[in-house]
Structure formats: structure tokens, C-alpha cells
Enzyme design. Sequence first.
Site, PDB file in Angstrom:
ATOM      1  CD  GLU A 144      -7.368  53.461 -20.545  1.00 44.40           C
ATOM      2  OE1 GLU A 144      -6.870  54.524 -20.457  1.00 44.40           O
ATOM      3  OE2 GLU A 144      -8.455  53.952 -19.779  1.00 44.40           O
ATOM      4  CD  GLU A 319      -7.652  51.648 -15.476  1.00 46.80           C
ATOM      5  OE1 GLU A 319      -7.709  52.598 -15.709  1.00 46.80           O
ATOM      6  OE2 GLU A 319      -7.470  50.870 -16.521  1.00 46.80           O
TER       7      GLU A 319
HETATM    8  C1  GAL Z   1      -5.613  54.583 -17.533  1.00 47.08           C
HETATM    9  C2  GAL Z   1      -4.783  52.988 -17.910  1.00 47.08           C
HETATM   10  C3  GAL Z   1      -3.857  52.916 -16.712  1.00 47.08           C
HETATM   11  C4  GAL Z   1      -3.515  53.896 -16.091  1.00 47.08           C
HETATM   12  C5  GAL Z   1      -4.733  54.784 -15.923  1.00 47.08           C
HETATM   13  C6  GAL Z   1      -4.077  55.821 -15.028  1.00 47.08           C
HETATM   14  O1  GAL Z   1      -5.890  55.163 -18.378  1.00 47.08           O
HETATM   15  O2  GAL Z   1      -5.853  52.567 -17.989  1.00 47.08           O
HETATM   16  O3  GAL Z   1      -3.423  51.604 -16.734  1.00 47.08           O
HETATM   17  O4  GAL Z   1      -2.311  54.399 -17.213  1.00 47.08           O
HETATM   18  O5  GAL Z   1      -5.267  55.619 -16.947  1.00 47.08           O
HETATM   19  O6  GAL Z   1      -4.533  57.526 -14.369  1.00 47.08           O
END
Ligand code: GAL
Length: 644
Positions: A144, A319
Amino acid sequence: MKRSLGVCYYPEQWPEEMWAVDAARMVDAGLTWVRIGEFAWTRMEPVPGELRLRWLDRAIEVLGEAGLKVVLGTATATPPRWMIEKHPDMLAVDVKGRVRGFGSRRHYCFSHAGYRDEAARITRILAERYGRNPYIAAWQTDNEYGCHDTVLSYSEAAKAGFQEWLGSKYGQIDNLNHAWGNVFWSMEYRTYGEIGLPNLTVTEPNPAHVLDFRRYSSDQVVAFNRAQVEILRGLTEAPIAHNFMGRVLEFDHFAVGADLDISTWDSYPLGFLEDRIDVDAAWLRRFMRQGDPDFQAFHHDLYRATGRKGSQSRWWVMEQQPGPVNWAPYNPAPLDGMARLWAWEAFAHGAEAVLYFRWRQAPFAQEQMHSGLLRTDDAPAPALAEAMDVARELADAPDVGVPTPSVALVFDYEACWAWDIQPQGADFSYFRLVFEMYRGLRRYGLSVEIVPPDCADLSAFKLVVAPGVLHWRDEMREALAAYQGLAVLGPRAGSKTADFAIPEALPPDLAALGIKVARVESLRPDTPIDLEGGGAFGLWFEHCEGTAEVLERTSGGAPAVMQSGRLRYLAGWPDAQAMMRLMAAAARDAGLEVIELPDDVRIRDTDQHRFVFNYGAEEVPAGVVPGLAAPLAPAGLARLMLPG
Ligand code: GAL
């Protein structure tokens, strides 16, 4: 195409005995992918130069043997504490001049040459060791970029890098003085060494100075990523991805995407709704358990665009929110069914894979309140069953087909920066303007494709919408000149030169439009200018002169919507009512089928199917979309066959 599911996993956070059990459960759940390693540098190299990678060898082996495909992260988002001893000046500096210290993540400045070398070093170590490992089926660079506001750094390294970047852009210093208009307020420079970063000035710095700094900063992200990609390319055949974040606008994702094989993003619909969308309290309440009905789709389309190579685009959700997150102002639980709907919506927009974040909730550290597919006690969290449903459905159902949007929406990162630098009205947000147009189009059932501001061929689309574009790139000028469909431009489009000055011909700086914007005004949110046809322009209004035909006027008689040939111009920022009316009219005039949808229903077409999504907490009656034979449950979805 085979579409699949996966999950993010942190073997370093769990005892080794658990890995095989976890892997078997993942496979049983129907998951294909497992992403690991992106935060594990300190376990890979606890002491500078002393590598401990055997645990990672074993983790990859256990996961791979179980039948999972591994995505390996390059670990550069979390340099170990010793790195700061080695490179004390590698930390980023915020706009107020404060060092952003160690103790969380993303603690580095993109401009720091020493850290760039370290990032290249660990990437090479991993690529040499695992590049040909049969279980490694994809790579993720860093994690990110830009999350936690980490693109802009006002460090000494950034200053030196910026001066050099300016030198190669402008050559003779007088070119820079002229381009920036530095005669204004005696800001002229004699050497590049005199130029500082555009922070800590008495009042606002020169916007041209800031815009160049934003371009420079974006270029550093591109270069940082490219260095990793180049190392990986030489040592692996597996595709290379990066995971972008929602509404992170500080670097040009098209430029980073051009170096990747797969563009991916991290979708947290409930966190985003609370944290980064401009909507009122009633909307927040209504969608608190579902997320905004357009925000995910917008990013699917944006990142699909950044993943495009010719006519193909590879993109994933790396994710996917499974349950409550920990980082928004309020963190409600999703409505039952949303973890399934979100995944299907991504597939309907062309995603190849969706990975839930994360496998097991961690009982420790920053994200202990962030859910996973398993609870901290190993029992299934509610999203696990939904993920399993999606896996079964994917296995049983026909493929979603190829997205076939008929509307193009131009997205311009430089415009994000420019209208941030000089908004001219407290509420002027480029992202919000574009997003509201996207929503307006989707309210009429249209499938939208996002295109970059240098898109050279618009012929595939019946309608093109381009609000707020900073300046017309040559490619876009030519594409618009050749365009046979309907193009809806403005407000504030083409209103500057590349050097952040007012164009000689005046905005919108497109001769074929036959319009000159004679003056602009920004408006308080409670002082809209009514339109003849209903609704109003709020926040922004342009007084236009010229020869274009006036299609609609304000209630005071000023031109509001104008057209010359196939180019239409909006002289203001439509409120919700006017936006819907104007987008529907544009779609009809462009010859598109429009279906007026309720607030919580959205559709997405591919060449074979029409997907219908209910983002609402109430049932939606059959027939709300032609061909929808049965009511849609809350968080429900349907797939209709398209004729032919
Ligand atoms: C994203 C990140 C993850 C985790 C997640 C939690 O921004 O890539 O590592 O922190 O959020 O929602």
C-alpha cells in the site's frame, strides 16, 4: 478464466505447529491463494546482514504442499529498527517539519537513496531464493504505497532529489522561473540549490512549485516500485503485483500500474464509508453495514484501468474486509451476506482473485480489534462461511465474462493535486467531483470504464465524461477531435496549462467547444444556483461566453449547459438532483439504455451477464431491474443472462 479466492496470512505471527492445520483449513474452505511475508523483514534479517530464511522456506513449503498458491511480499513497508541506526535520516518528514518515527509501519522516505538500496537488497535476496520456487505464484511489491499519508516527505533527501529533478526538467534556471511565474512576489531563483521544498512558507507557496513537488514525489514512488520490479523480473516468471489503497491520490497509479503485471487493491467498504466519503449522516446510517454502493465499484474500475496493457487488464482485490475493521471512526459489523456480495461485485468488474484480510484475527498489537476469517480462539468468524459460499459458487457457476462498459470516465491524478493545491472553494475536491459523476452514471445502470487523461482512443465508448481534468494532453485533444460519441466536459476542465497557469485561450482551452470561461466563482454549500430544468449548481459556477449552443440556463438566465458538435460542457458542479438528470440526459442522447435504479441497487454488465447487487438492508422487489424475476434479499445478488 478461472477466478479464485484467497487470504492474507502471517506465519511469523503463529507457532510453526499451526501452519499445516491452517493451510489444510484454507484448502478445505475452497481458498486458492495465500499472501505472506509483506511485514516480516525483522524475522528475515534480525541483525543487519544475518539472514534467517529457513522458517520462510518451511512456511512456503507447508502452504504450497497443502495445495495453496503463495503470493510473496517484498517486506519493504516495514524496515526493522536497526535500519534506522544505519540510516538515521531515512525517515520521512511531515509538512510541519516533524520526523515520522519508528514504531508502526511505512516509516521511510521514498527519496532516501540509502533506503532505496536496502529495499533493492532485500528484494534481490528474496527473488534469488524464491524466484523459481514452484509454490510462489505471484509477488507483491511493498504494501500500500501512500497509505498513512506517506508519499509526501519534506526531508533533506527529498529536497536534494527535487532540486535534481527540477534541473533535468527545466535546464536553464530561467526556464523554471518563467514557467512558475516567479517574478510574482520576487520568488526568482539563481540556482537550483536555492530552491526549497514548498512547506513552512509564510503564506501559500507558488502553486506551480507545489505541483512540481507533487509530480516529483509521485515519480519517487514509481521509481521505488520499478527498482523492485526490475530485480524480480530477472529472477522469476511469476506475475508481479502491488496492492493499492482506496482514495489514496498522492501518486499516479497509472504510472505504477504500467510496471506491474497485476494491479490490485485493498477493499474495506465499511472503513471507507466512515472514513473517506463525502456523504451526509443519513447516508452513513443507511449504509453503515454495507458500505457505499459506488465506492468499491469505482475503485474496481480505477484499478482495473491501472492494470490495463493494450486491450487486456489484470486486476485483483488483494485484501477484502471480512468483518469489523479497527481503523475507522466507527467500526460496525457487516450485514450478513456482504462478505459474499463484495467478492462477487469484484468478480463482476473483472477481478481474477479476491483475498480476504486476514486468516486469523491477531490478539496482539495494533490490529487486535480487526476481524479475520477466524476468531482469535480459532473458531470461524461469520465471514468464513460466506467465503466458502463464494468458493462453491465460483466452482459451479459459469464465468462472469468480459466487462463491456459503454461509458468512459477520465481520471486525472494531476487534477487531484492541482485542485488540492488551489481549491478556490473550501469544498472543491476533484475526487468528490469525479466520484459524484460516477455515481450519477451508475444510478442509471451504466457500466463505466475509467481511462487516463492521456487516453488516445475513445472510439469504444458511446459516452465520455471528463470533469475537472487539469489540462488537455495532446493524446486526449486528438482523441476528442476524432470522437464520434458524446463527450461531457467540465466543470473546471482544461482550465490550466501544464505549468499551472491560466491558458492563453482561457478555459476550457478547447477551440472546438467555442466557449470561454470569463470568470469562475466558488459557492458556499448553502447558496446553490438553481437550474431551469431542476436541481442546482452548488460549490462551483463558471460564467461562460461564446458561440456554443445553450442547452440549459440557470434560473437567472446564464448558460449552464452548452454544446458544440459532439462536445457538451457543464458550467458548474451539479447537486445530486441535477447530476442525475444531466447524466441521464447525456446517456440517452448518447443512445444508451438507461434504467433508473433505487439508491441501493446497482448493476454491472459483462458481455454475457448482468449482475444485480442489493446494497440495501431491505428486500428489493422483483422487476426493479427488467428481467429480475425474484425479489433480492438484503445483501443479495442476481445474475441475469444477457441476450446474445
Ligand atoms: C490495510 C493493510 C493491512 C491491514 C489492513 C487492515 O490497509 O494493507 O496490512 O493493516 O489495512 O484493515
